[in-house]
Design an enzyme around this catalytic site. Structure first.
Site, PDB file in Angstrom:
ATOM      1  N   TRP A 110      66.073  40.603  22.097  1.00 15.67           N
ATOM      2  CA  TRP A 110      65.453  42.021  21.725  1.00 15.67           C
ATOM      3  C   TRP A 110      63.932  41.975  22.033  1.00 15.67           C
ATOM      4  CZ3 TRP A 110      68.668  45.024  18.163  1.00 15.67           C
ATOM      5  CH2 TRP A 110      67.937  46.510  17.763  1.00 15.67           C
ATOM      6  N   ILE A 111      63.469  41.028  21.661  1.00 15.41           N
ATOM      7  CA  ILE A 111      61.718  40.610  21.909  1.00 15.41           C
ATOM      8  C   ILE A 111      61.455  40.733  23.212  1.00 15.41           C
ATOM      9  CG2 ILE A 111      61.533  38.030  21.831  1.00 15.41           C
ATOM     10  CD1 ILE A 111      59.737  40.717  19.496  1.00 15.41           C
ATOM     11  N   ARG A 114      58.992  44.477  25.898  1.00 15.42           N
ATOM     12  CA  ARG A 114      57.598  44.373  25.077  1.00 15.42           C
ATOM     13  C   ARG A 114      56.747  45.715  24.798  1.00 15.42           C
ATOM     14  NH1 ARG A 114      56.511  41.652  30.983  1.00 15.42           N
ATOM     15  NH2 ARG A 114      58.327  43.241  31.345  1.00 15.42           N
ATOM     16  N   ALA A 123      59.058  33.968   7.745  1.00 12.41           N
ATOM     17  CA  ALA A 123      59.863  32.766   7.228  1.00 12.41           C
ATOM     18  C   ALA A 123      58.798  31.921   6.845  1.00 12.41           C
ATOM     19  CB  ALA A 123      61.040  32.413   8.258  1.00 12.41           C
ATOM     20  N   ARG A 231      70.643  47.854  27.302  1.00 14.86           N
ATOM     21  CA  ARG A 231      71.275  46.968  26.316  1.00 14.86           C
ATOM     22  C   ARG A 231      72.589  47.655  25.872  1.00 14.86           C
ATOM     23  NH1 ARG A 231      69.636  41.794  26.813  1.00 14.86           N
ATOM     24  NH2 ARG A 231      67.141  41.638  26.867  1.00 14.86           N
TER      25      ARG A 231
HETATM   26  C1  LIG Z   1      71.765  41.983  30.948  1.00 17.94           C
HETATM   27  C2  LIG Z   1      70.651  41.238  30.771  1.00 17.94           C
HETATM   28  C3  LIG Z   1      70.647  39.724  31.142  1.00 17.94           C
HETATM   29  C4  LIG Z   1      69.324  39.015  30.888  1.00 17.94           C
HETATM   30  N1  LIG Z   1      69.219  37.850  31.302  1.00 17.94           N
HETATM   31  C5  LIG Z   1      68.061  37.165  31.188  1.00 17.94           C
HETATM   32  C6  LIG Z   1      67.972  35.693  31.623  1.00 17.94           C
HETATM   33  O1  LIG Z   1      68.678  34.958  31.910  1.00 17.94           O
HETATM   34  N2  LIG Z   1      66.683  35.360  31.372  1.00 17.94           N
HETATM   35  C7  LIG Z   1      65.656  36.161  30.956  1.00 17.94           C
HETATM   36  O2  LIG Z   1      64.498  35.577  30.611  1.00 17.94           O
HETATM   37  N3  LIG Z   1      65.697  37.212  30.671  1.00 17.94           N
HETATM   38  C8  LIG Z   1      66.814  37.882  30.854  1.00 17.94           C
HETATM   39  N4  LIG Z   1      66.786  39.263  30.509  1.00 17.94           N
HETATM   40  C9  LIG Z   1      65.611  40.265  30.008  1.00 17.94           C
HETATM   41  C10 LIG Z   1      65.374  40.788  31.168  1.00 17.94           C
HETATM   42  O3  LIG Z   1      64.626  40.021  32.110  1.00 17.94           O
HETATM   43  C11 LIG Z   1      63.950  41.785  30.816  1.00 17.94           C
HETATM   44  O4  LIG Z   1      62.855  40.693  29.932  1.00 17.94           O
HETATM   45  C12 LIG Z   1      64.353  42.551  29.582  1.00 17.94           C
HETATM   46  O5  LIG Z   1      65.454  43.363  29.783  1.00 17.94           O
HETATM   47  C13 LIG Z   1      63.369  43.595  29.234  1.00 17.94           C
HETATM   48  O6  LIG Z   1      63.160  44.417  30.125  1.00 17.94           O
HETATM   49  P1  LIG Z   1      61.522  45.062  30.656  1.00 17.94           P
HETATM   50  O7  LIG Z   1      60.669  44.018  31.070  1.00 17.94           O
HETATM   51  O8  LIG Z   1      61.959  46.267  31.827  1.00 17.94           O
HETATM   52  O9  LIG Z   1      61.330  45.718  29.296  1.00 17.94           O
HETATM   53  P2  LIG Z   1      59.928  45.816  28.592  1.00 17.94           P
HETATM   54  O10 LIG Z   1      59.374  44.491  28.152  1.00 17.94           O
HETATM   55  O11 LIG Z   1      60.032  47.105  27.606  1.00 17.94           O
HETATM   56  O12 LIG Z   1      59.075  46.784  29.709  1.00 17.94           O
HETATM   57  C14 LIG Z   1      59.333  47.937  30.211  1.00 17.94           C
HETATM   58  C15 LIG Z   1      58.673  48.105  31.494  1.00 17.94           C
HETATM   59  O13 LIG Z   1      57.215  47.958  31.218  1.00 17.94           O
HETATM   60  C16 LIG Z   1      56.787  47.292  32.235  1.00 17.94           C
HETATM   61  N5  LIG Z   1      56.143  46.106  31.987  1.00 17.94           N
HETATM   62  C17 LIG Z   1      56.117  45.784  30.818  1.00 17.94           C
HETATM   63  N6  LIG Z   1      55.335  44.596  30.632  1.00 17.94           N
HETATM   64  C18 LIG Z   1      54.798  44.149  31.977  1.00 17.94           C
HETATM   65  C19 LIG Z   1      53.969  43.490  32.437  1.00 17.94           C
HETATM   66  N7  LIG Z   1      53.558  42.062  31.550  1.00 17.94           N
HETATM   67  N8  LIG Z   1      53.769  43.321  33.773  1.00 17.94           N
HETATM   68  C20 LIG Z   1      54.336  44.275  34.568  1.00 17.94           C
HETATM   69  N9  LIG Z   1      55.311  45.366  34.076  1.00 17.94           N
HETATM   70  C21 LIG Z   1      55.328  45.557  33.094  1.00 17.94           C
HETATM   71  C22 LIG Z   1      57.807  47.021  33.467  1.00 17.94           C
HETATM   72  O14 LIG Z   1      58.165  48.222  34.416  1.00 17.94           O
HETATM   73  C23 LIG Z   1      58.942  46.923  32.399  1.00 17.94           C
HETATM   74  O15 LIG Z   1      60.181  47.511  33.231  1.00 17.94           O
HETATM   75  C24 LIG Z   1      68.036  39.862  30.658  1.00 17.94           C
HETATM   76  C25 LIG Z   1      68.302  41.363  30.310  1.00 17.94           C
HETATM   77  C26 LIG Z   1      69.448  41.982  30.385  1.00 17.94           C
HETATM   78  C27 LIG Z   1      69.619  43.320  30.094  1.00 17.94           C
END
Ligand SMILES: Cc1cc2nc3c(=O)[nH]c(=O)nc-3n(C[C@H](O)[C@H](O)[C@H](O)COP(=O)(O)OP(=O)(O)OC[C@H]3O[C@@H](n4cnc5c(N)ncnc54)[C@H](O)[C@@H]3O)c2cc1C
Length: 312
Positions: A110-111, A114, A123, A231
């Site tokens: 979940w974390i 970002r 804790a 999710r």
């Molecule tokens: C089915 C599934 C499997 C997964 N498997 C893995 C795995 O094996 N290993 C793993 O490490 N993770 C895994 N993840 C996590 C995934 O890679 C993403 O980290 C997570 O879904 C958060 O997505 P997000 O970065 O789009 O979301 P958020 O962090 O909410 O970001 C939203 C959007 O903001 C932008 N953004 C935010 N921060 C930044 C930044 N610093 N730089 C550039 N753009 C940014 C991007 O456009 C991003 O899409 C998995 C996720 C899912 C749903």
């Protein structure tokens, strides 16, 4: 889900309070406010606060001096347009705050999202409850043969029973050792007055990942929808998916027009790549297309046929 009498009283007291306001409120969400919605065996989500409604999306999109709303059908049409064309900033004008109780291994996934504001139960400061997630037998499945991140068939009864026993026994044992290392009873008094007791921030490293933690999680509607699209997807692990599905129901109550647009243009929609579109055009023209000469890999082909409801 277990709540103490004190926690139940606090929720009831919060639900009895009300305040006159000029701000937008949503009766369907007000009805859910503060109420825990049970998720998994001991977890929950509950809405603590929110700002805005469907009209706030419209108001921001029109940069209005007043409410900015017109006929309901016009407003819903605008929200659908915004969603369809990924004009996302008006959705960022709404905010929602949840209190979530979830196993630590779910919190780790979940974390990764970002774009929320998080404050987790400390804790280092408090002792974690003796509550562990133990899956229902129907969710104890073998490793999937074709998806390294997924589950396959449900375990046979005898193996499932053995796994459940190990999960419960290990979690309880680690928690017992945690308490022993802390040397602290439920009343805060030392269990053994001769010992100093290990600091909470160190003792917690012994806990199993199915131990429950809690946090307050605040996010705007645009980023919440992004979280929910990832999710609630079938590829997400069951244990986080059930939280996302519970939250989706609160979104439906809160912003029904946005929810309907999100369902139609994101959740239940499919994106075709350019090569997929080329295949679709050939199929619509009545051409027989097979995977090897489609320009699509086997996996992409299978995904496209599944989306079209055709045999791969
Ligand atoms: C089915 C599934 C499997 C997964 N498997 C893995 C795995 O094996 N290993 C793993 O490490 N993770 C895994 N993840 C996590 C995934 O890679 C993403 O980290 C997570 O879904 C958060 O997505 P997000 O970065 O789009 O979301 P958020 O962090 O909410 O970001 C939203 C959007 O903001 C932008 N953004 C935010 N921060 C930044 C930044 N610093 N730089 C550039 N753009 C940014 C991007 O456009 C991003 O899409 C998995 C996720 C899912 C749903």
């Amino acid at each position: 889900m277990h709540l103490t009498d004190e926690q139940k009283d606090e929720i009831e007291a919060a639900r009895e309070r009300s305040a006159p306001t000029r701000r937008a409120t949503v009766p369907a969400l007000e009805a859910l406010l503060y109420q825990p919605i049970a998720v998994l065996d001991h977890g929950f989500i509950r809405v603590i606060d929110y700002m805005g409604d469907d009209a706030a999306v419209v108001q921001a999109a029109r940069v209005s001096y007043g409410s900015g709303t017109r006929r309901v059908s016009e407003d819903a049409g605008l929200i659908r347009y915004l969603m369809r064309h990924r004009h996302t900033t008006p959705f960022e004008m709404c905010e929602i705050k949840f209190h979530v109780k979830l196993p630590i291994f779910v919190a780790r996934q979940w974390i990764r999202h970002r774009t929320a504001n998080v404050n987790e139960y400390s804790a280092r400061y408090s002792i974690l409850d003796r509550e562990f997630y133990v899956p229902a037998p129907e969710h104890l499945a073998a490793q999937s043969a074709d998806n390294r991140q997924g589950r396959g068939a449900v375990l046979a009864a005898a193996e499932a029973a053995a796994v459940l026993e190990l999960l419960a026994a290990d979690a309880v044992r680690c928690h017992e050792h945690y308490v022993a290392m802390l040397n602290e009873g439920p009343d805060g008094a030392p269990l053994d007055p001769e010992r100093q007791g290990l600091a909470r921030e160190l003792a917690r490293m012994n806990l199993t990942l199915n131990t429950y933690t809690q946090w307050y999680w605040k996010i705007d509607l645009h980023n919440l929808l992004h979280f929910l699209s990832l999710r609630t997807d079938a590829h997400a692990q069951y244990e986080i998916r059930v939280y996302a599905e519970a939250m989706l129901q609160t979104v439906r109550a809160w912003v029904p027009a946005t929810f309907a647009a999100f369902r139609d243009y994101r959740l239940d929609a499919v994106t075709f790549s350019a090569p997929m579109l080329a295949v679709l055009r050939r199929l619509l023209a009545g051409e027989a297309v097979a995977q090897p000469e489609s320009g699509l890999g086997r996996r992409e082909w299978a995904e496209m046929m599944a989306a079209l409801g055709r045999d791969p």
